[in-house]
Design a protein around this motif. Structure first.
Motif, PDB file in Angstrom:
ATOM      1  N   PHE A   1       0.830  -1.205   0.000  1.00 51.61           N
ATOM      2  CA  PHE A   1       0.000   0.000   0.000  1.00 51.61           C
ATOM      3  C   PHE A   1       0.860   1.249   0.000  1.00 51.61           C
ATOM      4  CE2 PHE A   1      -1.937   3.480   2.358  1.00 51.61           C
ATOM      5  CZ  PHE A   1      -3.043   3.722   1.568  1.00 51.61           C
ATOM      6  N   PHE A   2       1.877   1.305   0.870  1.00 56.07           N
ATOM      7  CA  PHE A   2       2.717   2.496   0.934  1.00 56.07           C
ATOM      8  C   PHE A   2       3.553   2.671  -0.329  1.00 56.07           C
ATOM      9  CE2 PHE A   2       1.871   2.180   5.546  1.00 56.07           C
ATOM     10  CZ  PHE A   2       1.302   3.438   5.700  1.00 56.07           C
ATOM     11  N   MET A   3       3.946   1.585  -0.960  1.00 51.08           N
ATOM     12  CA  MET A   3       4.653   1.717  -2.243  1.00 51.08           C
ATOM     13  C   MET A   3       3.725   2.307  -3.302  1.00 51.08           C
ATOM     14  SD  MET A   3       7.003  -1.717  -2.265  1.00 51.08           S
ATOM     15  CE  MET A   3       7.470  -1.521  -3.955  1.00 51.08           C
ATOM     16  N   PHE A   4       2.481   1.820  -3.370  1.00 49.15           N
ATOM     17  CA  PHE A   4       1.517   2.391  -4.310  1.00 49.15           C
ATOM     18  C   PHE A   4       1.232   3.855  -3.975  1.00 49.15           C
ATOM     19  CE2 PHE A   4      -0.047  -2.119  -4.982  1.00 49.15           C
ATOM     20  CZ  PHE A   4       0.447  -2.204  -6.280  1.00 49.15           C
ATOM     21  N   TRP A   5       1.179   4.183  -2.688  1.00 48.38           N
ATOM     22  CA  TRP A   5       0.912   5.557  -2.285  1.00 48.38           C
ATOM     23  C   TRP A   5       2.056   6.472  -2.728  1.00 48.38           C
ATOM     24  CZ3 TRP A   5      -0.589   7.225   3.378  1.00 48.38           C
ATOM     25  CH2 TRP A   5      -1.187   8.484   3.336  1.00 48.38           C
ATOM     26  N   MET A   6       3.295   6.024  -2.595  1.00 44.53           N
ATOM     27  CA  MET A   6       4.430   6.845  -3.004  1.00 44.53           C
ATOM     28  C   MET A   6       4.439   7.077  -4.518  1.00 44.53           C
ATOM     29  SD  MET A   6       5.882   7.884  -0.330  1.00 44.53           S
ATOM     30  CE  MET A   6       4.319   7.838   0.531  1.00 44.53           C
ATOM     31  N   VAL A   7       4.061   6.066  -5.283  1.00 43.49           N
ATOM     32  CA  VAL A   7       3.981   6.237  -6.741  1.00 43.49           C
ATOM     33  C   VAL A   7       2.881   7.237  -7.089  1.00 43.49           C
ATOM     34  CG1 VAL A   7       3.419   5.066  -8.907  1.00 43.49           C
ATOM     35  CG2 VAL A   7       4.957   3.985  -7.276  1.00 43.49           C
ATOM     36  N   GLY A   8       1.727   7.124  -6.439  1.00 42.48           N
ATOM     37  CA  GLY A   8       0.649   8.077  -6.669  1.00 42.48           C
ATOM     38  C   GLY A   8       1.028   9.480  -6.234  1.00 42.48           C
ATOM     39  N   LEU A   9       1.748   9.587  -5.115  1.00 47.19           N
ATOM     40  CA  LEU A   9       2.196  10.889  -4.633  1.00 47.19           C
ATOM     41  C   LEU A   9       3.182  11.519  -5.612  1.00 47.19           C
ATOM     42  CD1 LEU A   9       2.120  12.985  -2.373  1.00 47.19           C
ATOM     43  CD2 LEU A   9       3.968  11.730  -1.260  1.00 47.19           C
ATOM     44  N   ALA A  10       4.093  10.729  -6.156  1.00 50.06           N
ATOM     45  CA  ALA A  10       5.042  11.251  -7.143  1.00 50.06           C
ATOM     46  C   ALA A  10       4.296  11.777  -8.365  1.00 50.06           C
ATOM     47  CB  ALA A  10       6.041  10.168  -7.540  1.00 50.06           C
ATOM     48  N   SER A  11       3.285  11.062  -8.795  1.00 50.24           N
ATOM     49  CA  SER A  11       2.492  11.505  -9.933  1.00 50.24           C
ATOM     50  C   SER A  11       1.753  12.805  -9.620  1.00 50.24           C
ATOM     51  CB  SER A  11       1.493  10.410 -10.317  1.00 50.24           C
ATOM     52  OG  SER A  11       0.629  10.864 -11.328  1.00 50.24           O
ATOM     53  N   SER A  12       1.149  12.903  -8.446  1.00 41.37           N
ATOM     54  CA  SER A  12       0.431  14.121  -8.061  1.00 41.37           C
ATOM     55  C   SER A  12       1.385  15.307  -7.923  1.00 41.37           C
ATOM     56  CB  SER A  12      -0.315  13.899  -6.746  1.00 41.37           C
ATOM     57  OG  SER A  12      -1.351  12.980  -6.910  1.00 41.37           O
ATOM     58  N   LEU A  13       2.550  15.081  -7.356  1.00 37.02           N
ATOM     59  CA  LEU A  13       3.525  16.159  -7.221  1.00 37.02           C
ATOM     60  C   LEU A  13       4.024  16.638  -8.579  1.00 37.02           C
ATOM     61  CD1 LEU A  13       5.611  15.004  -4.133  1.00 37.02           C
ATOM     62  CD2 LEU A  13       4.088  16.987  -4.284  1.00 37.02           C
ATOM     63  N   LEU A  14       4.229  15.710  -9.491  1.00 36.81           N
ATOM     64  CA  LEU A  14       4.657  16.089 -10.832  1.00 36.81           C
ATOM     65  C   LEU A  14       3.583  16.931 -11.517  1.00 36.81           C
ATOM     66  CD1 LEU A  14       6.749  15.898 -13.073  1.00 36.81           C
ATOM     67  CD2 LEU A  14       5.671  13.772 -13.792  1.00 36.81           C
ATOM     68  N   THR A  15       2.337  16.555 -11.353  1.00 34.87           N
ATOM     69  CA  THR A  15       1.245  17.348 -11.910  1.00 34.87           C
ATOM     70  C   THR A  15       1.225  18.738 -11.299  1.00 34.87           C
ATOM     71  OG1 THR A  15      -0.078  15.367 -12.273  1.00 34.87           O
ATOM     72  CG2 THR A  15      -1.258  17.466 -12.209  1.00 34.87           C
ATOM     73  N   LEU A  16       1.399  18.829  -9.995  1.00 34.37           N
ATOM     74  CA  LEU A  16       1.421  20.123  -9.318  1.00 34.37           C
ATOM     75  C   LEU A  16       2.564  20.994  -9.842  1.00 34.37           C
ATOM     76  CD1 LEU A  16       0.097  21.772  -7.021  1.00 34.37           C
ATOM     77  CD2 LEU A  16       1.836  20.828  -5.522  1.00 34.37           C
ATOM     78  N   LEU A  17       3.725  20.401 -10.028  1.00 35.15           N
ATOM     79  CA  LEU A  17       4.864  21.158 -10.553  1.00 35.15           C
ATOM     80  C   LEU A  17       4.632  21.605 -11.988  1.00 35.15           C
ATOM     81  CD1 LEU A  17       7.831  19.109  -9.062  1.00 35.15           C
ATOM     82  CD2 LEU A  17       7.053  21.386  -8.389  1.00 35.15           C
ATOM     83  N   LEU A  18       4.000  20.776 -12.795  1.00 35.10           N
ATOM     84  CA  LEU A  18       3.747  21.137 -14.179  1.00 35.10           C
ATOM     85  C   LEU A  18       2.670  22.206 -14.322  1.00 35.10           C
ATOM     86  CD1 LEU A  18       3.937  17.645 -15.904  1.00 35.10           C
ATOM     87  CD2 LEU A  18       5.610  19.496 -15.996  1.00 35.10           C
ATOM     88  N   LEU A  19       1.832  22.370 -13.316  1.00 33.48           N
ATOM     89  CA  LEU A  19       0.831  23.433 -13.349  1.00 33.48           C
ATOM     90  C   LEU A  19       1.428  24.806 -13.062  1.00 33.48           C
ATOM     91  CD1 LEU A  19      -2.194  21.733 -11.582  1.00 33.48           C
ATOM     92  CD2 LEU A  19      -1.989  22.372 -13.984  1.00 33.48           C
ATOM     93  N   ASN A  20       2.668  24.857 -12.604  1.00 30.27           N
ATOM     94  CA  ASN A  20       3.362  26.112 -12.306  1.00 30.27           C
ATOM     95  C   ASN A  20       4.629  26.231 -13.141  1.00 30.27           C
ATOM     96  OD1 ASN A  20       1.633  27.051 -10.180  1.00 30.27           O
ATOM     97  ND2 ASN A  20       2.463  25.410  -8.918  1.00 30.27           N
ATOM     98  N   PRO A  21       4.513  26.438 -14.456  1.00 33.09           N
ATOM     99  CA  PRO A  21       5.713  26.427 -15.288  1.00 33.09           C
ATOM    100  C   PRO A  21       6.582  27.676 -15.175  1.00 33.09           C
ATOM    101  CG  PRO A  21       3.794  26.873 -16.621  1.00 33.09           C
ATOM    102  CD  PRO A  21       3.301  26.599 -15.228  1.00 33.09           C
ATOM    103  N   THR A  22       6.032  28.811 -14.732  1.00 36.00           N
ATOM    104  CA  THR A  22       6.829  30.030 -14.697  1.00 36.00           C
ATOM    105  C   THR A  22       7.377  30.278 -13.291  1.00 36.00           C
ATOM    106  OG1 THR A  22       4.825  31.314 -14.305  1.00 36.00           O
ATOM    107  CG2 THR A  22       5.550  31.119 -16.585  1.00 36.00           C
ATOM    108  N   PRO A  23       8.684  30.472 -13.157  1.00 38.44           N
ATOM    109  CA  PRO A  23       9.282  30.659 -11.829  1.00 38.44           C
ATOM    110  C   PRO A  23       8.833  31.960 -11.151  1.00 38.44           C
ATOM    111  CG  PRO A  23      10.995  30.548 -13.533  1.00 38.44           C
ATOM    112  CD  PRO A  23       9.670  30.443 -14.208  1.00 38.44           C
ATOM    113  N   GLU A  24       8.500  33.011 -11.909  1.00 38.73           N
ATOM    114  CA  GLU A  24       8.127  34.276 -11.270  1.00 38.73           C
ATOM    115  C   GLU A  24       6.785  34.189 -10.534  1.00 38.73           C
ATOM    116  OE1 GLU A  24       6.893  34.411 -15.579  1.00 38.73           O
ATOM    117  OE2 GLU A  24       8.785  34.070 -14.561  1.00 38.73           O
ATOM    118  N   ARG A  25       5.965  33.202 -10.870  1.00 46.69           N
ATOM    119  CA  ARG A  25       4.678  33.036 -10.182  1.00 46.69           C
ATOM    120  C   ARG A  25       4.866  32.438  -8.797  1.00 46.69           C
ATOM    121  NH1 ARG A  25       0.665  29.799 -13.680  1.00 46.69           N
ATOM    122  NH2 ARG A  25      -0.451  29.931 -11.732  1.00 46.69           N
ATOM    123  N   GLY A  26       5.932  31.717  -8.591  1.00 48.21           N
ATOM    124  CA  GLY A  26       6.143  31.067  -7.303  1.00 48.21           C
ATOM    125  C   GLY A  26       5.368  29.773  -7.224  1.00 48.21           C
ATOM    126  N   PRO A  27       5.638  28.968  -6.206  1.00 44.98           N
ATOM    127  CA  PRO A  27       4.963  27.676  -6.102  1.00 44.98           C
ATOM    128  C   PRO A  27       3.498  27.824  -5.686  1.00 44.98           C
ATOM    129  CG  PRO A  27       6.400  28.013  -4.228  1.00 44.98           C
ATOM    130  CD  PRO A  27       6.615  29.174  -5.164  1.00 44.98           C
TER     131      PRO A  27
END
Length: 91
Positions: free
Chosen positions: A63-89
């Motif tokens: 379960f925790f391995m699946f959760w970490m894979v899902g978390l990595a995917s969600s974090l990548l999506t979050l990072l891709l939604l903020n492509p410009t550095p001047e906007r901030g995280p």
């Protein structure tokens, strides 16, 4: 006396919820599908025969391995939604 969260704290909490909750749901679904077909004890015997892990520990580790894979995917999506550095995280 509790204070109101600032705008950046609200954004951070929203980002935290937007990554942890979907990844948890994906891990739950993936665990159900995976462990409906694969027994953790059989998997342990095939992959790590020298290590003693209980069946419940196998479920938890999976379960925790699946959760970490899902978390990595969600974090990548979050990072891709903020492509410009001047906007901030998390804007």
């Amino acid at each position: 006396m509790a204070t109101q969260p600032t705008m950046s704290e609200k954004r951070w909490l929203r980002a935290l919820g937007a990554t942890l909750w979907p990844s948890f749901l994906v891990a739950a679904g993936a665990s159900i599908v995976f462990f409906a077909n694969i027994d953790p004890e059989t998997l342990r015997l095939d992959s790590l025969p020298g290590i003693e892990i209980s069946r419940m520990s196998g479920y938890a580790i999976g379960f925790f391995m699946f959760w970490m894979v899902g978390l990595a995917s969600s974090l990548l999506t979050l990072l891709l939604l903020n492509p410009t550095p001047e906007r901030g995280p998390w804007h």
